[in-house]
Enzyme design. Structure first.
Site, PDB file in Angstrom:
ATOM      1  N   LYS A 193     -14.792  31.511  13.072  1.00  0.00           N
ATOM      2  CA  LYS A 193     -15.804  30.547  12.620  1.00  0.00           C
ATOM      3  C   LYS A 193     -15.109  29.206  12.428  1.00  0.00           C
ATOM      4  O   LYS A 193     -13.923  29.132  12.071  1.00  0.00           O
ATOM      5  CB  LYS A 193     -16.452  31.003  11.314  1.00  0.00           C
ATOM      6  CG  LYS A 193     -15.507  31.061  10.122  1.00  0.00           C
ATOM      7  CD  LYS A 193     -16.214  31.561   8.877  1.00  0.00           C
ATOM      8  CE  LYS A 193     -15.236  31.607   7.689  1.00  0.00           C
ATOM      9  NZ  LYS A 193     -15.838  32.194   6.490  1.00  0.00           N
ATOM     10  N   ASP A 232     -11.811  15.728  -1.674  1.00  0.00           N
ATOM     11  CA  ASP A 232     -12.158  16.737  -0.672  1.00  0.00           C
ATOM     12  C   ASP A 232     -11.700  16.317   0.720  1.00  0.00           C
ATOM     13  O   ASP A 232     -11.440  15.143   0.975  1.00  0.00           O
ATOM     14  CB  ASP A 232     -13.668  16.956  -0.649  1.00  0.00           C
ATOM     15  CG  ASP A 232     -14.077  18.078  -1.588  1.00  0.00           C
ATOM     16  OD1 ASP A 232     -13.198  18.782  -2.087  1.00  0.00           O
ATOM     17  OD2 ASP A 232     -15.287  18.242  -1.827  1.00  0.00           O
ATOM     18  N   ASN A 249      -9.684  13.575 -12.915  1.00  0.00           N
ATOM     19  CA  ASN A 249      -9.185  12.815 -11.770  1.00  0.00           C
ATOM     20  C   ASN A 249      -9.948  11.510 -11.559  1.00  0.00           C
ATOM     21  O   ASN A 249      -9.556  10.684 -10.739  1.00  0.00           O
ATOM     22  CB  ASN A 249      -9.248  13.663 -10.495  1.00  0.00           C
ATOM     23  CG  ASN A 249     -10.659  14.112 -10.170  1.00  0.00           C
ATOM     24  OD1 ASN A 249     -11.423  14.507 -11.052  1.00  0.00           O
ATOM     25  ND2 ASN A 249     -11.028  14.055  -8.913  1.00  0.00           N
ATOM     26  N   ARG A 293     -24.367  21.613   5.826  1.00  0.00           N
ATOM     27  CA  ARG A 293     -23.006  21.844   6.330  1.00  0.00           C
ATOM     28  C   ARG A 293     -23.072  22.968   7.347  1.00  0.00           C
ATOM     29  O   ARG A 293     -23.609  24.036   7.069  1.00  0.00           O
ATOM     30  CB  ARG A 293     -22.076  22.246   5.190  1.00  0.00           C
ATOM     31  CG  ARG A 293     -21.937  21.206   4.119  1.00  0.00           C
ATOM     32  CD  ARG A 293     -21.337  21.784   2.856  1.00  0.00           C
ATOM     33  NE  ARG A 293     -20.009  22.315   3.059  1.00  0.00           N
ATOM     34  CZ  ARG A 293     -18.944  21.948   2.355  1.00  0.00           C
ATOM     35  NH1 ARG A 293     -19.067  21.052   1.394  1.00  0.00           N
ATOM     36  NH2 ARG A 293     -17.770  22.460   2.570  1.00  0.00           N
ATOM     37  N   THR A 341     -13.356  10.730  -2.892  1.00  0.00           N
ATOM     38  CA  THR A 341     -13.255  12.152  -3.195  1.00  0.00           C
ATOM     39  C   THR A 341     -11.909  12.711  -2.769  1.00  0.00           C
ATOM     40  O   THR A 341     -11.271  12.211  -1.842  1.00  0.00           O
ATOM     41  CB  THR A 341     -14.391  12.935  -2.494  1.00  0.00           C
ATOM     42  OG1 THR A 341     -14.247  14.335  -2.738  1.00  0.00           O
ATOM     43  CG2 THR A 341     -14.376  12.687  -0.987  1.00  0.00           C
ATOM     44  N   ASP A 393     -17.436   9.425  -7.500  1.00  0.00           N
ATOM     45  CA  ASP A 393     -16.801  10.703  -7.179  1.00  0.00           C
ATOM     46  C   ASP A 393     -17.841  11.570  -6.469  1.00  0.00           C
ATOM     47  O   ASP A 393     -19.041  11.265  -6.497  1.00  0.00           O
ATOM     48  CB  ASP A 393     -16.331  11.365  -8.473  1.00  0.00           C
ATOM     49  CG  ASP A 393     -15.771  12.754  -8.256  1.00  0.00           C
ATOM     50  OD1 ASP A 393     -15.031  12.945  -7.280  1.00  0.00           O
ATOM     51  OD2 ASP A 393     -16.079  13.650  -9.054  1.00  0.00           O
ATOM     52  N   GLU A 416     -17.514  30.202   1.616  1.00  0.00           N
ATOM     53  CA  GLU A 416     -17.239  31.621   1.841  1.00  0.00           C
ATOM     54  C   GLU A 416     -18.071  32.487   0.919  1.00  0.00           C
ATOM     55  O   GLU A 416     -18.598  33.524   1.310  1.00  0.00           O
ATOM     56  CB  GLU A 416     -15.746  31.916   1.646  1.00  0.00           C
ATOM     57  CG  GLU A 416     -14.903  31.616   2.857  1.00  0.00           C
ATOM     58  CD  GLU A 416     -13.541  32.294   2.786  1.00  0.00           C
ATOM     59  OE1 GLU A 416     -13.217  32.868   1.723  1.00  0.00           O
ATOM     60  OE2 GLU A 416     -12.815  32.248   3.783  1.00  0.00           O
TER      61      GLU A 416
END
Length: 1210
Positions: free
Chosen positions: A625, A742, A871, A659, A740, A430, A555
């Site tokens: 952005k 994501d 999960n 990132r 994942t 994961d 954020e």
């Protein structure tokens, strides 16, 4: 729990801002005719009467309760299922049959001696199973006993346990609580029914999802309003799909369409919202999260399964020699027994009847099966259980896997799979909470073509250390200077004092940015950080500062960074955002208001987010952005001033595992904005299937002609030691897959951070175009398209000629749905195996389990799954080995796991050290056990043949009983528990040693048959040399006495004890006082037993009365023969191991020799060279990344070198 007054509701109406996320369904039912017709048909038969749970207690609407169980057994099924599990072992079936036969008159031993060991082994294993399942039961009870507010009647709410919830119940869930079942959202604390949901336990994502209720249910916003609420939900039947939902809601004689935006799933959590009201429509095992779970499996290690095959071989040998014995006995009974008058042949029964030799032979077959039962020793299973428990204790008590911060040690939750840890081929991991710790840190940025931020990411730090290490090892032939500056303090571990902000650069901190050449661009950069988001500020009354409830950790990190740069986001109203700007630490902050006109939020398709604001001067700005590829293609000609420098910085940040997002803006003319906004409002309020397409088209009209400002670089904080652990596991030859929930961009970034991906690696991205899931043609087209992608990728991989080329396979959940179909999964697996890295994104828990099953069954190799959330339970249970991380997501993964650790980095030691040790220990222990029992058991057969197959044993019953229980048990346990071919430090320094397990070097048929052959040879030497020496034809004492059967048996048994204990001493590589005590103490205990047994009354000792003191002890031949036979028995093994070490040494032989002669201390360069060789060739991890970087820089260097002509003068 009645409310005393109406709670003040949050006044933000997010529907005014959100564009794409929360589409409001039309008032009337507007789904396609196909879906409308399907409701009520097969697969869509669920009918829920809201606020009327009593109607669902009887058929046809009788739905299950909300009780959930993850146990393997219950009170009724424990005994039958547990007994079945025990007798899946072939040996246990044999022992059961032998125990039954021991109750008959033909048994050579008492029934107790056969039944008691079997009952002990089976009972011990069943007790372990019961304990492990009891832990699961306790965890289930904790979850089932949680409480939630449920509507009783007349607008009154009361608390109920989760397990007592029924379909149709109306519940009230408050902030930071988990949803107890699958709910239809009715209303929330926000006026327009918005709520935020964290789905980490479902898909691993930390980003908050926005859900929105139907407009018609918004008035149901307080307890009293639900007093007379009635409605009917008609929807799909329970299924595991987390991302789709088909249904409608009948309320006040109107029908409203439902979609996933109104659905709140069990085990997700309410965030940033004070409360919600919802109706239960799926409960218990029908909820989507439980539909994604799998039954708790019974796992057996590969060695244990192979033992069954060995038992078959030995049972065949046992049957063969028993048949020979039976036939021999029948022949003797028929032809010779009538002439043996001393046996009184006329006074017989069926056991010895010359008239019925076949029947006598059949009875003797049973006797022989029990007599030769030492070939299949039940004590082996007792010893293995003891050894595995000891190994599990060592894992639990390993201080190197103890997390001091949390106080959590490693835990072997089952000891059945210890040796399997040493044979892992593929790790399926994961991401969120396993590789990462759910924290983003603002680390670097590029503004106006200048890179700011002098700190180093974890990837850079580890890579710098690795390059320094490689330089020491001499692997680099040329001196290479790094292309990017590295902070001198990379050796130290920095801990940021501000969560989310790890930035260091005095050029822009403390207001110094105003002195920079492009201060205006820097000002715009900071304002974009502070304004372009959907977060909500919350005042901390204790500190006076603000915390931010953001949709994503990125954020939150941007807002913290903006605050530290002097631009603090402090307030949000329905139409404005307020920022406190401070240009210098000595200045007072100035609060500025920015009107929010429109918000075009981020999603995985757009890969960007924009906000249109109007500042205090009346200027209208679009702030945007997003991913650099998306932003760069939307730049104006005048907006590309910093593109080249920013692109270079983005590449460097990506190489550092960060990132990145590009930031841009655009100044809007008022007339242009008003014209666009008219189009935008028209598209936003349109009704129809093309609404999304219209909104996307209108957004494209505005998000163009942008001016590039810079880029951000955020570090997705990996758990400590993850990159180093991944690198070590890759060097050990293990493949690592990341599964994942994501989105793809996030997973790719983490891939770079972990060095599973690197610059220059060719990425194969498999995905399908979005389509209507109800249309069969669209599904078929998507499947064909994916099949073509896989075919093209396979061809590309096979045609690649560069030996250093590396491929990474990245696939999303929708594509994976098709790839896992029977007609495509083998080709998908073939492609995945050919790739160095595999990352599966947006996968559901069910898909994680299916991928794990595909790898396990498709490769036939050992798989290990590791995760920390609910999960991950499916894949943890499906894998050969499941490892749970006791993290922040609860204990579901740990409860379903076989092993539990607190950090991913401890997986390195669990596998490379404990796995390697446990595999070799168990393998050597089992091989040795079969050797010693064959050596011992066959001597009984030889003597049986020597005595006319009479069923007479040459050994005293006590000797045979003590052989496995006392005289040879402790040395073999010490071998299984304490043996170390190399130390733990050397295991970590030489990770390639781990490959001895996956290659099964110590438990393949060659080695097993070799040990069996050694046992056969030893049995021949033991028996025939002993018989020759102690033959009745010659005296064995000086006074002329010959040996009787008791003397021969005792002398032969003494030789066996010496031979097998010397053999195990030769097998051991690591000696402590424990091994010495057990090995030599076992030999000494034999003589002590002979003294004690011989001193007992002849009524007890029989023919062994004073046998050592008076018969054998005084005879020199007894001691000489013991030494001679023990040496001859072990001579072939000694020759074999000497030849192997000299001519064909294994890796650990070389290391042992180096350590023995202390070359690791005397010749450090040689030791480092050996270490550099002792790793598997890999294309992932820091090692591969550094080597690729060196190759790249060498290539650049060679290109720069001019061709030089050298002339020689004679």
């Amino acid at each position: 729990m009645a409310r005393t007054g109406r709670r003040k509701r949050d006044r933000l109406r997010w529907s005014k801002l959100y564009t794409f996320s929360c589409l409001r369904p039309s008032a009337q039912f507007d789904q396609s005719d196909t879906v409308n017709a399907s409701l009520g048909g097969p697969g869509f038969s669920r009918v829920v009467h809201c606020n009327q749970p009593r109607l669902h207690r009887q058929k046809p609407l009788k739905y299950p309760t909300n009780y959930v169980s993850t146990t393997k057994y219950n009170i009724l099924t424990f005994l039958p299922k547990a007994i079945f599990e025990q007798f899946r072992r072939v040996a246990n079936i044999y022992f059961l049959l032998a125990a039954i036969l021991s109750l008959t008159p033909v048994a050579p031993f008492s029934a107790v001696s056969m039944i008691a060991p079997l009952a002990f082994v089976v009972g011990l294993s069943m007790a372990k199973e019961a304990l492990e399942d009891w832990r699961r039961f306790i965890q289930d009870m904790k979850m089932n006993s949680r409480k939630v507010a449920v509507h009783k009647s007349e607008g009154l709410f009361g608390y109920k346990h989760w397990q007592k919830l029924r379909v149709g119940d109306v519940v009230k869930v408050e902030k930071d609580q988990f949803f107890p079942a699958d709910l239809l959202l009715l209303s929330s604390s926000y006026e327009d029914g918005i709520c935020y949901v964290e789905t980490m336990n479902l898909d691993g994502e930390t980003n908050l999802k926005v859900k929105r209720s139907l407009e018609v249910t918004l008035p149901l916003d307080e307890d009293e309003a639900l007093k007379d609420f009635r409605g009917i939900i008609r929807c799909e039947d329970p299924n595991p799909n987390l991302y789709t939902f088909v249904g409608n809601f009948e309320y006040e004689r109107q029908v409203y369409a439902l979609d996933p935006n109104q659905i709140l799933l069990r085990d997700s959590k309410l965030r940033n919202t004070q409360y919600i009201y919802g109706v239960v429509f799926f409960t218990g095992h029908e909820t989507k999260v439980m539909q994604n779970s799998t039954d708790s499996p019974s796992k057996r290690s590969r060695i244990e399964k192979k033992m069954d095959k060995i038992i078959y071989v030995l049972f065949s040998v046992l049957m063969l020699i028993s048949l020979i014995s039976s036939i021999g006995f029948a022949v003797n009974t028929k032809y010779y027994m009538p002439n043996w008058w001393f046996l009184e042949p006329k006074n017989t029964n069926n056991l010895y009847n010359p008239d019925k030799p076949a029947l006598s032979g059949l009875f003797h077959l049973i006797t022989a099966l029990i007599l030769y039962g030492y070939l299949i020793p039940i004590s082996l299973y007792v010893s293995i259980e003891v050894v595995k428990v000891l190994q599990a204790m060592f894992i639990n008590q390993d201080l190197h896997m103890y997390d001091e911060e949390t106080g959590i040690p490693a835990q072997a939750r089952t000891s059945n799979l210890n040796e399997e840890l040493g044979q892992v081929h593929t790790i399926l991991s994961d991401k969120t909470g396993t590789l990462t710790c759910n924290q983003m840190d603002f680390l670097k940025c590029s503004i106006a073509g200048v890179s700011y931020g002098v700190g180093s990411s974890e990837v850079e730090i580890a890579a710098a250390k690795h390059m320094a290490s490689d330089s020491d090892l001499g692997t680099s032939e040329i001196e290479i200077e790094p292309t990017t500056p590295m902070t001198p303090a990379f050796e130290r571990v920095r801990k940021s004092t501000i969560k989310g902000f790890n930035f260091e650069d005095d050029r822009v901190m403390n207001g110094n940015w105003t002195q920079e050449p492009n201060s205006g661009t820097i000002l715009m950069f900071f304002r974009i950080l502070a304004l372009c988001h959907t977060a909500i500020p919350e005042l901390n009354e204790e500190t006076g500062g603000f915390t931010y409830e953001a949709e994503s950790p990125d954020e939150g990190a941007f807002l913290v960074a903006a605050r530290e740069f002097g631009f603090e986001f402090c307030k949000r109203t329905q139409s404005s955002v307020f920022v406190r700007e401070r240009y210098s630490p000595s200045d007072d902050p100035v609060e500025r208001e920015f009107k929010v006109l429109n918000l075009l939020e981020f999603n995985s398709k757009r890969k960007r987010m924009s906000v249109i604001v109007r500042d205090e001067s009346g200027q209208t700005l679009l702030l945007c952005k997003g991913a650099d590829s998306i932003i760069f293609e939307r730049l104006s000609k005048n907006g590309r001033t910093y593109e080249v420098e920013t692109t270079r910085h983005l590449s460097e940040y990506g190489e550092a595992g960060l990132r990145t997002l590009a930031l841009s803006y655009r100044v809007l003319e008022e007339s242009e904005y008003l014209a666009w906004n008219g189009e935008f409002v028209k598209a936003k309020t349109s009704i129809g299937a093309d609404r999304d397409a219209q909104l996307e088209r209108v957004a494209e009209l505005m998000e163009k002609e942008l001016i590039l400002v810079g880029a951000t670089a955020v570090e997705d904080k990996l758990q400590r030691g993850v990159p180093q652990c991944v690198d070590k596991l890759a060097q050990a030859g293990l493949k690592i897959w990341v599964l994942t929930g994501d989105k793809m961009e996030t997973a790719i970034n983490i891939g770079y951070a972990c060095s599973l991906l690197r610059q220059g690696m060719k990425q194969i991205c498999l995905s399908t175009a979005p389509s209507d899931p109800t249309q069969q043609d669209a599904k078929k087209e998507a499947k064909e398209n994916l099949s073509l992608q896989i075919s093209n990728a396979l061809q590309m991989v096979k045609l690649e000629r560069d030996p250093h080329a590396a491929f990474a396979l990245i696939i999303d959940g929708k594509a994976l749905t098709h790839a896992l179909h029977d007609d495509m999964k083998s080709r998908f697996l073939e492609l995945a195996i050919d790739c160095a890295s595999v990352i599966c994104c947006r996968v559901s828990p069910k898909q994680k389990a299916l991928v794990t099953r595909l790898v396990k069954e498709g490769t036939g190799k050992t798989t290990l799954a590791i995760g920390d959330g609910a999960n991950d339970v499916g894949m943890i249970q499906e894998a050969d080995i499941g490892v749970g991380i006791s993290g922040v997501e609860g204990m579901q993964a740990v409860m379903a796991s076989d092993f539990a650790i607190s950090q991913f980095r401890y997986l390195e030691r669990l596998l490379v050290v404990h796995g390697h040790w446990c595999y070799k220990r168990i393998a050597q222990m089992i091989c040795y056990f079969f050797y010693k029992n064959i050596a011992f058991g066959l001597t009984i057969f030889y003597f049986e043949a020597y005595t006319g197959f009479s069923g007479q044993s040459v050994y005293d019953d006590w000797y045979m009983l003590l052989f496995n229980v006392v005289l040879t048990s402790l040395p073999v346990i010490s071998l299984g528990a304490f043996e170390q071919d190399v130390s733990s430090e050397v295991c970590l320094q030489f990770p390639a040693l781990y490959q001895q397990g996956p290659k099964n070097l110590f438990f393949d048929w060659y080695r097993i048959l070799g040990w069996m052959g050694n046992g056969l040879y030893s049995s021949l030497v033991l028996y025939f040399l002993s018989i020759s020496i102690f033959s009745s034809k010659s005296a064995f004492r000086t006074d002329g006495q010959t040996a009787d059967m008791a003397g021969v048996g005792t002398a032969m048994f003494t030789c066996i004890i010496w031979a097998v204990n010397i053999q195990i001493a030769l097998t051991m590589s690591h000696f402590t006082w424990i091994q010495h005590l057990f090995v030599w103490g076992s030999i000494a205990s034999w003589y002590l037993f002979l003294l004690a047994y011989g001193a007992a009354s002849p009524l007890i000792s029989g023919n062994a009365f004073k046998i050592l003191v008076e018969a054998l002890g005084p005879a020199a031949i007894y001691w000489i023969s013991t030494l001679l036979i023990a040496v001859v028995c072990n001579l072939p093994y000694l020759v074999h191991i000497s030849y192997q070490r000299a001519c064909n040494p294994l890796d650990h032989h070389v290391i042992q020799e180096i350590k023995y002669y202390k070359k690791d201390l005397e010749d450090r360069d040689m030791w480092k060279r050996e270490r550099s060789k002792a790793r598997q060739k890999t294309k992932v991890g820091f090692t591969a990344r550094v080597e690729a970087k060196i190759r790249h820089l060498k290539g650049r260097l060679h290109k720069k070198l001019p061709s030089i002509t050298i002339q020689t003068v004679s």
